[in-house]
Design a protein around this motif. Structure first.
Motif, PDB file in Angstrom:
ATOM      1  N   LEU A   1      46.078  14.146 -17.903  1.00 27.34           N
ATOM      2  CA  LEU A   1      45.058  13.095 -17.841  1.00 27.34           C
ATOM      3  C   LEU A   1      45.271  12.251 -16.587  1.00 27.34           C
ATOM      4  CD1 LEU A   1      43.620  11.015 -20.694  1.00 27.34           C
ATOM      5  CD2 LEU A   1      44.371   9.825 -18.642  1.00 27.34           C
ATOM      6  N   ARG A   2      44.207  12.068 -15.811  1.00 28.84           N
ATOM      7  CA  ARG A   2      44.270  11.302 -14.567  1.00 28.84           C
ATOM      8  C   ARG A   2      43.092  10.338 -14.485  1.00 28.84           C
ATOM      9  NH1 ARG A   2      44.694  16.495 -10.733  1.00 28.84           N
ATOM     10  NH2 ARG A   2      43.081  17.094 -12.224  1.00 28.84           N
TER      11      ARG A   2
ATOM     12  N   ILE B   1      37.619   9.929 -14.544  1.00 31.13           N
ATOM     13  CA  ILE B   1      38.674  10.384 -15.455  1.00 31.13           C
ATOM     14  C   ILE B   1      38.556  11.891 -15.650  1.00 31.13           C
ATOM     15  CG2 ILE B   1      39.673  10.143 -17.769  1.00 31.13           C
ATOM     16  CD1 ILE B   1      38.256   7.397 -17.939  1.00 31.13           C
ATOM     17  N   ASP B   2      39.678  12.580 -15.574  1.00 30.39           N
ATOM     18  CA  ASP B   2      39.660  13.990 -15.954  1.00 30.39           C
ATOM     19  C   ASP B   2      40.921  14.314 -16.748  1.00 30.39           C
ATOM     20  OD1 ASP B   2      41.726  15.251 -13.973  1.00 30.39           O
ATOM     21  OD2 ASP B   2      40.383  14.115 -12.678  1.00 30.39           O
ATOM     22  N   CYS B   3      40.809  15.288 -17.639  1.00 32.43           N
ATOM     23  CA  CYS B   3      41.931  15.674 -18.484  1.00 32.43           C
ATOM     24  C   CYS B   3      41.683  17.057 -19.066  1.00 32.43           C
ATOM     25  CB  CYS B   3      42.150  14.663 -19.615  1.00 32.43           C
ATOM     26  SG  CYS B   3      40.790  14.586 -20.809  1.00 32.43           S
ATOM     27  N   HIS B   4      42.706  17.621 -19.701  1.00 37.18           N
ATOM     28  CA  HIS B   4      42.598  18.885 -20.414  1.00 37.18           C
ATOM     29  C   HIS B   4      42.744  18.597 -21.907  1.00 37.18           C
ATOM     30  CE1 HIS B   4      43.611  21.848 -16.960  1.00 37.18           C
ATOM     31  NE2 HIS B   4      43.132  20.711 -16.465  1.00 37.18           N
TER      32      HIS B   4
ATOM     33  N   LEU C   1      32.575   8.383 -26.082  1.00 39.18           N
ATOM     34  CA  LEU C   1      33.426   7.351 -26.668  1.00 39.18           C
ATOM     35  C   LEU C   1      34.238   6.638 -25.581  1.00 39.18           C
ATOM     36  CD1 LEU C   1      36.769   8.039 -27.107  1.00 39.18           C
ATOM     37  CD2 LEU C   1      35.798   9.815 -28.532  1.00 39.18           C
ATOM     38  N   ILE C   2      34.604   7.350 -24.518  1.00 42.14           N
ATOM     39  CA  ILE C   2      35.320   6.711 -23.418  1.00 42.14           C
ATOM     40  C   ILE C   2      34.379   5.781 -22.656  1.00 42.14           C
ATOM     41  CG2 ILE C   2      36.455   7.108 -21.200  1.00 42.14           C
ATOM     42  CD1 ILE C   2      38.227   7.703 -23.582  1.00 42.14           C
TER      43      ILE C   2
ATOM     44  N   PHE D   1      35.412  14.205 -16.531  1.00 46.92           N
ATOM     45  CA  PHE D   1      35.410  15.667 -16.560  1.00 46.92           C
ATOM     46  C   PHE D   1      36.532  16.124 -17.480  1.00 46.92           C
ATOM     47  CE2 PHE D   1      33.466  14.773 -12.404  1.00 46.92           C
ATOM     48  CZ  PHE D   1      32.296  15.503 -12.543  1.00 46.92           C
ATOM     49  N   VAL D   2      36.164  16.844 -18.528  1.00 45.96           N
ATOM     50  CA  VAL D   2      37.148  17.327 -19.498  1.00 45.96           C
ATOM     51  C   VAL D   2      37.174  18.853 -19.447  1.00 45.96           C
ATOM     52  CG1 VAL D   2      37.893  17.304 -21.895  1.00 45.96           C
ATOM     53  CG2 VAL D   2      36.639  15.343 -20.967  1.00 45.96           C
TER      54      VAL D   2
END
Length: 328
Positions: A234-235, A245-248, A270-271, A282-283
């Motif tokens: 998560l960054r 924001i992006d994360c896996h 929700l974010i 981006f997820v």
């Protein structure tokens, strides 16, 4: 009124106030010929330039994304703080030099009573406007407004110290109190200019804002669903007041593409609802593996190979790592 318009009006207020207070302080210096008052007036000149640049940066930051700036123009606010910090730092060096000469060769201070009255008035105005800018900047997530407000705080402190020096000179007749106060203010201004430069570089280099990362992770943890098996890599990057924001997120491998898309959309919404600014998220969805069964809460999973043992609580320490969680 839009957020951008509110920011621009606050920036304009800061500029107008800065110009007015510079005039008052140079008039106070004309009356007193005090080195401390001159130091305060010179520092206030910086306010005019930085407030003007901050206003321009707020205008740029409010511009929409375009082909040349796909993430928007928000980072110019960090450049604004760097410009402000550099000018303050240079002013601090000059003030230290000038105050040192004055300490070696002191000169009389005239009409300190008028100097105290005028500087005290400017301190009250700076504190009031600075408080407004800092509070509004934090609410609007604007580093430029917060930086401008903090600079006004600094200006208020210099005015208070300068007033105190004039009182001491009037009470004791010791002229070196004036130069000593100027020397003290020069060091204070120099340190604060360096801190603003450091904050600017941090923003331009995308240094992690741990508080924002913690908020994102806490929200994911609070809204956690059984199908969100794991979160990692998560960054968070800040572009002015906006967030990228992006994360896996690991999900059951047997979910359809439509189901995965629905889950990712819900996460993004929700974010966005959590933060009162524009959030671009981006997820990346990772399929689960059998090694994740012991961490998975999915009820009646048709492919489970191992019994559930416990969940991993997502924190700033583990969610930012570029690796999937495991037992151990």
């Amino acid at each position: 009124m839009t957020v951008a318009q509110t920011k621009n009006r606050l920036g304009l207020l800061s500029l107008v106030v800065s110009i007015g207070l510079v005039a008052v302080k140079f008039y106070a210096y004309h009356l007193t010929r005090s080195q401390a008052v001159l130091t305060d007036a010179l520092e206030s000149i910086i306010n005019v330039f930085t407030s003007g640049f901050a206003l321009y940066s707020l205008y740029l930051a409010g511009l929409p994304k375009d082909e040349n700036h796909p993430y928007g123009h928000g980072k110019v606010e960090h450049l604004s703080i760097g410009f402000e910090g550099a000018l303050i730092f240079i002013a601090g060096v000059f003030i230290l030099y000038s105050a040192s000469l004055s300490l070696l060769h002191p000169h009389p201070v005239a009409r300190p009573d008028w100097g105290v009255v005028l500087l005290a008035a400017t301190a009250v105005v700076n504190l009031g406007v600075g408080l407004l800018l800092v509070r509004s900047g934090k609410r609007l997530k604007s580093v430029a407004l917060v930086g401008d407000g903090q600079h006004l705080y600094i200006d208020a402190v210099t005015s208070i110290v300068s007033s105190g020096a004039l009182v001491l000179v009037a009470a004791t007749g010791i002229e070196r109190f004036d130069s000593g106060a100027a020397l003290l203010l020069g060091g204070f201004i120099l340190v604060n200019g360096g801190r603003m430069l450091r904050r600017s570089v941090s923003g331009l280099m995308d240094e992690t804002d741990t508080a924002v990362v913690a908020e994102v992770i806490a929200e994911l943890q609070a809204q956690r669903r059984d199908s969100w098996i794991d979160v990692h890599n998560l960054r968070v990057q800040r572009y002015g007041s906006n967030l990228h924001i992006d994360c896996h997120i690991q999900m059951p491998y047997y979910f359809s593409l439509d189901e995965v898309h629905t889950q990712l959309h819900d996460i993004e919404e929700l974010i966005r609802a959590r933060f009162a600014v524009e959030v671009e998220m981006f997820v990346h969805a990772d399929p689960c593996t059998f090694s994740a069964c012991s961490l998975c809460l999915m009820p009646a999973c048709p492919v489970r190979q191992h019994p559930f043992q416990h969940t991993v609580v997502w924190t700033v320490t583990n969610a930012v790592k570029d690796e999937r969680h495991h037992l151990g």
